[in-house]
Structures are given as structure tokens and as C-alpha cells.
Design a protein around this motif. Structure first.
Motif, PDB file in Angstrom:
ATOM      1  N   LEU A 205       0.832  -1.206   0.000  1.00 44.32           N
ATOM      2  CA  LEU A 205       0.000   0.000   0.000  1.00 44.32           C
ATOM      3  C   LEU A 205       0.868   1.259   0.000  1.00 44.32           C
ATOM      4  N   ALA A 206       1.975   1.223   0.762  1.00 51.09           N
ATOM      5  CA  ALA A 206       2.882   2.380   0.770  1.00 51.09           C
ATOM      6  C   ALA A 206       3.522   2.571  -0.595  1.00 51.09           C
ATOM      7  N   ALA A 207       3.920   1.467  -1.233  1.00 52.70           N
ATOM      8  CA  ALA A 207       4.503   1.563  -2.581  1.00 52.70           C
ATOM      9  C   ALA A 207       3.506   2.178  -3.547  1.00 52.70           C
ATOM     10  N   PHE A 208       2.249   1.728  -3.489  1.00 51.07           N
ATOM     11  CA  PHE A 208       1.218   2.273  -4.372  1.00 51.07           C
ATOM     12  C   PHE A 208       1.052   3.783  -4.148  1.00 51.07           C
ATOM     13  N   ALA A 209       0.919   4.176  -2.876  1.00 51.68           N
ATOM     14  CA  ALA A 209       0.681   5.593  -2.570  1.00 51.68           C
ATOM     15  C   ALA A 209       1.854   6.461  -3.036  1.00 51.68           C
ATOM     16  N   LEU A 210       3.085   6.022  -2.775  1.00 49.26           N
ATOM     17  CA  LEU A 210       4.260   6.832  -3.126  1.00 49.26           C
ATOM     18  C   LEU A 210       4.451   6.920  -4.640  1.00 49.26           C
ATOM     19  N   LEU A 211       4.272   5.797  -5.335  1.00 53.73           N
ATOM     20  CA  LEU A 211       4.415   5.820  -6.792  1.00 53.73           C
ATOM     21  C   LEU A 211       3.374   6.746  -7.429  1.00 53.73           C
ATOM     22  N   VAL A 212       2.127   6.630  -6.962  1.00 49.90           N
ATOM     23  CA  VAL A 212       1.044   7.422  -7.561  1.00 49.90           C
ATOM     24  C   VAL A 212       1.210   8.906  -7.241  1.00 49.90           C
ATOM     25  N   VAL A 213       1.481   9.234  -5.978  1.00 48.48           N
ATOM     26  CA  VAL A 213       1.628  10.657  -5.621  1.00 48.48           C
ATOM     27  C   VAL A 213       2.838  11.272  -6.333  1.00 48.48           C
ATOM     28  N   GLY A 214       3.928  10.513  -6.422  1.00 51.11           N
ATOM     29  CA  GLY A 214       5.096  11.024  -7.148  1.00 51.11           C
ATOM     30  C   GLY A 214       4.754  11.367  -8.584  1.00 51.11           C
ATOM     31  N   LEU A 215       3.991  10.511  -9.249  1.00 54.31           N
ATOM     32  CA  LEU A 215       3.615  10.785 -10.637  1.00 54.31           C
ATOM     33  C   LEU A 215       2.576  11.898 -10.744  1.00 54.31           C
ATOM     34  N   LEU A 216       1.688  12.007  -9.754  1.00 55.40           N
ATOM     35  CA  LEU A 216       0.705  13.105  -9.794  1.00 55.40           C
ATOM     36  C   LEU A 216       1.407  14.460  -9.695  1.00 55.40           C
TER      37      LEU A 216
END
Length: 504
Positions: A205-216
Motif C-alpha cells: 500500500l505504501a509503494a502504491f501511494a508513493l508511486l502514484v503521488v510522485g507521478l501526480l
């Protein structure tokens, strides 16, 4: 021909080195080297696209090492059209920049590095190399924004660098979490191993959140968009056209890869809150970006805030995790790149011809620069989504996808955003066609003495609008309409890829 996949990344890198080396001997050789490189890149993109159409997904293993240990480049129905978009826009903006500037071998070296980074993001098959190419793209974009003559460009570039670095750092941290959870960075291998790690585990879940927010942050969705208006408004006009058309576009493509290839439909079925969080964040950006655009008087800042809204729609299309919405997201991604690149290029032409940078400055533009005014009108209506333009087709697919998913608030937000987009586009069109020009300045007087239309030369020896610059803007307007008839072709191209992403 799988070699074309790796050559599409290597060619602009070699071109950048060639431009740098040629500059030590010939001061004005950079544009020619960049032009040859961009033509080669376009040919390679055409070969990759034709190969995917004939044979489906193709991959290239660097140095013969098989993934997941080796590095893999991948071309499929999702990446091939984006690569073609990168190559075509890079060549068109280069033709525009020949007259509009900036010039110099250093500029064209960085220009080609940006193309290489964008091609790398599009074709890479693992998330660590996606981070590497995101950084190459970011560093090149910061330098291009700073290539303007004013201090404002330098400040905008510094702000872009700081915020962009935060986004890249978050993405790298997310990639590290994903590696710790699964022991791999290859996208396809990650998709297979994430269920073993557990979709609900904190690492995943942390990987998902960090990858997505970084790209946003890279895409510039509201409220992490603060770098974009200053960067777009302060950069030279040709740079604004290039980065507005491609940089956030390819970052949005990267987000689609992370959502659909790495985390897959199964992750969102197990963690529906993850999908809802991204979809509703995108919906907020759709409305906020449009509302902020309505409040702007500076044309380039208006277009920049408009991108915050339009990329919200693209992200919503990908995050809804459905075949129809994903098709809409890709069509809107390509369409927005053509439309927004054309509008920024047209804004540069208007600025050179009339000195106009604000909505009020566009009063009576049709009498002073009729071709540019017509192109702005067509591209503006395409941005609104007036049929048969590509803007309508992309929005239609995304809206239908929202309805199919039962996400009625998202469909309503698309409608509200369309009305707001019409509000600021109609204001520009009204000024161009129905308002009288303001009292003429000395500069405007000299411009009005020139024959209106394809070219004008400032009487003081200043900037010149070349036929090539106008041709690029007209071509963008024509393509924006022509792509409106290509919805079926996009579906055909995406069908094999989407069949794997969304199994029946």
C-alpha cells in the motif's frame, strides 16, 4: 523489428552527443543535427507502431539478459502510439523553434535529451528505469524552461526543479518499497508477485501511494500543480509548446502503466479505496483546474491551468480501471497534446505579431493575424470538446466509462468542466472576432502595416513569424479535427493490450 525499440531511445541520446560535439566546430549546426535526429526518431516510432499492429506486444532484452534480472524495453498498443506522439510533436516543435528560438547547440542538446527521456519512459519495462528516465526528462525540462532571457524563467525553473525533485523522490521511494515487498522491479514480474506479498500489506500500500503521488506531482494535478503555471508562462514559447504537449503527457502515460500493468485490476478489486482515492482526486483537479483557468487573464497561464483540468480527466480515465475509460484516457492524452501544443505555439505567434499576451490583447486579432486567430478558434473549440474534434471523442469515452462504472459524480464533473472550459475559450474567441482592438501602440502600428496572414517581419528587426511556425499551428488544428474520426482506430490498436489488462 524489435531493434527499433531500443534505437528509439538510443538515437536521441546519440543525437544529443552529436549536437554537443558539432558545436565545438560549427556554432549553428545544432538545429540541423536535431532535425535529422527527430526525423530518424519519427521513422523508428513508425516502425515500432507498424510492428505492434502486425505482431502485437514486442520486447527487447538489453545485452541479451532476460527479465526480471535484465532490463527490458516494451512496445504494445499503449506505448506505441505515445512513442509516435513524442516523435511527431518533437519534430513539429523543432520546426517551430528554428525561427522562434531559443538557438544554440546547447539548447538542441538538451532538447534531444528531453526526447530521449520521454522515449525511455514510454518504452521501459521496469519501474527503476522509469525513475531514471523521469529524472533525465526532468533535468532536461528544467534547463529548457531556464533557457529564456528573463530572470522570471530562472525562478520558474528553480521552482519546477524543487517540486519535480520531490515528485521524483517519492516515486523512487515507492519503487524501493515495491522491491522490498517483492524482490523485483520488472513491471510484469511485479504484477505476478504483488499478490504473493499481499495486496493489503503495508509495504504494498505504501509503494502504491508513493508511486502514484510522485507521478501526480509530475503530471501537475491539483493541488500539487504549483510548478506548472509559472513554468509554462515563463518559458520561451517553443519550450512551452514542447513541455505542455509532452512532459505531463508522458508522466500520465507512466501512471497508466503503474496502475494497469503493475498493480492491475486485481489490486483495485481487493483495495477499492485505492481506485476511489485516485478517481476522486482526479475529479477535484478537473473542476479546480477549469475554475482557475476561468480566472486568468494571461493566455499562457490560462492554458496552463487548463492542463491541470484536462490531465485530471486523463487520470480519471486510467484510474477507473475499465476498458472504455482507459481508451478514453489514451485518446484524450494524445488529443490534449496536439491541442495544447498548438495553442501554446499559436500564443507565441500572436505575441510576436502583436505583442499580445493577455485575453484583452486578443481584441480584433482576426483582422491582424487571421490564420493564427482561426487556428486558436479551432483548437479552442477542440479543447472544449466540440464534435467532431478529438477533444469530444476522448471526453465521450471517459464519460461513458464513468457511467458504466456507476461513477455518476465523475460524469457530472466532466459536464461541469466542459461548461467552464467553454467559458474561458468563448471569452478568447469573443475578443478575437467581435471586439475592437485597443488603442494601438507603436509596436502594434508597425505590425498592422504588415500583410496579415502567414508571415510578418517586425520593422525594428525584432522577432519574425515564419511560414513554418504558422504551418505548425495550422497542422495542429487540422490534426485535432482529423483525430476526431480515429476513435475506432484507437480501439483496434488498444484491443490486444486491453484484453490482457481486463480479461473477460
Amino acid at each position: 523489428m524489435t531493434d527499433a525499440i531500443v534505437l528509439a531511445v538510443v538515437a536521441p541520446l546519440l543525437g544529443a552527443l552529436a549536437a554537443l560535439a558539432a558545436g565545438t566546430r560549427w556554432d549553428r549546426s545544432g538545429w540541423l543535427v536535431a532535425a535529422v535526429t527527430c526525423v530518424v526518431e519519427l521513422l523508428l516510432a513508425g516502425v515500432v507502431l507498424a510492428t505492434v499492429l502486425q505482431a502485437g506486444r514486442r520486447s527487447y532484452e538489453l545485452a541479451g539478459f532476460a527479465p526480471p534480472a535484465g532490463i527490458e524495453l516494451v512496445a504494445d498498443g499503449l506505448s506505441a502510439p505515445v512513442l509516435g506522439l513524442v516523435a511527431a510533436v518533437a519534430l513539429a516543435v523543432l520546426a517551430y523553434a528554428r525561427q522562434a528560438g531559443p538557438r544554440g547547440n546547447a539548447f538542441y542538446t538538451v532538447y534531444l535529451l528531453l526526447v530521449a527521456g520521454l522515449a525511455g519512459i514510454t518504452l521501459t519495462g521496469d519501474i527503476f528505469n522509469m525513475y531514471v528516465f523521469l529524472e533525465v526528462t526532468g533535468l532536461a525540462a528544467y534547463a529548457l524552461v531556464a533557457s529564456g532571457d528573463s530572470a522570471r524563467s530562472a525562478v520558474a525553473s528553480l521552482k519546477y526543479l524543487i517540486v519535480g525533485t520531490v515528485g521524483a523522490s517519492l516515486f523512487l521511494l515507492g519503487a524501493a518499497y515495491a522491491f522490498i515487498a517483492t524482490g523485483t522491479l520488472n513491471m510484469v514480474d511485479l504484477a505476478a508477485r504483488l499478490p504473493e506479498a499481499g495486496y493489503g500489506s503495508r509495504l504494498v500500500l505504501a509503494a502504491f501511494a508513493l508511486l502514484v503521488v510522485g507521478l501526480l506531482v509530475k503530471i501537475a494535478l491539483f493541488p500539487v500543480h504549483s510548478w506548472q503555471p509559472e513554468a509554462y508562462a515563463s518559458a520561451p514559447d517553443s519550450v512551452s509548446a514542447l513541455i505542455a504537449a509532452l512532459v505531463s503527457t508522458v508522466s500520465a502515460y507512466a501512471l497508466a502503466r503503474v496502475l494497469l500493468t503493475v498493480f492491475t485490476v486485481d489490486f483495485f478489486a481487493a483495495v477499492p479505496a485505492a481506485r476511489d482515492a485516485v478517481v476522486y482526486a482526479a475529479a477535484v483537479s478537473i473542476v479546480a483546474g477549469s475554475a482557475l483557468a476561468v480566472m486568468q487573464s494571461d493566455i499562457k497561464r490560462m492554458l496552463a491551468y487548463s492542463s491541470v483540468s484536462q490531465f485530471g480527466m486523463v487520470v480519471a480515465g486510467f484510474a477507473m480501471v475499465s476498458s472504455t475509460a482507459t481508451t478514453g484516457g489514451l485518446i484524450h492524452l494524445v488529443g490534449h497534446a496536439v491541442i495544447k501544443g498548438g495553442l501554446f505555439a499559436a500564443a507565441g505567434i500572436v505575441a510576436v505579431r502583436t505583442g499580445g499576451r493577455t485575453v484583452d490583447d486578443y481584441a480584433g486579432l482576426v483582422g491582424r493575424a487571421p490564420v493564427a486567430a482561426a487556428a486558436v478558434g479551432v483548437l479552442g473549440l477542440a479543447l472544449v470538446g466540440v464534435p467532431p474534434s478529438v477533444g469530444f471523442v476522448g471526453k465521450w469515452y471517459v464519460a461513458v466509462g464513468a457511467v458504466q462504472q456507476g461513477l455518476w459524480p465523475v460524469a457530472a464533473v466532466i459536464l461541469v468542466s466542459t461548461v467552464l472550459t467553454l467559458a474561458y475559450v468563448a471569452r478568447v474567441i469573443e475578443r478575437m472576432y467581435f471586439a475592437e482592438p485597443a488603442a494601438k501602440t507603436d509596436s502594434a502600428d508597425s505590425d498592422s502595416a504588415d500583410p496579415p496572414g502567414l508571415s510578418a517581419v517586425s520593422t525594428d528587426g525584432g522577432p519574425v513569424v515564419s511560414p513554418g511556425m504558422v504551418a505548425v499551428v495550422v497542422l495542429a488544428a487540422v490534426v485535432a479535427v482529423a483525430l476526431g474520426f480515429a476513435g475506432g482506430a484507437f480501439e483496434t490498436l488498444l484491443e490486444p493490450t486491453l484484453a490482457e489488462v481486463f480479461p473477460a
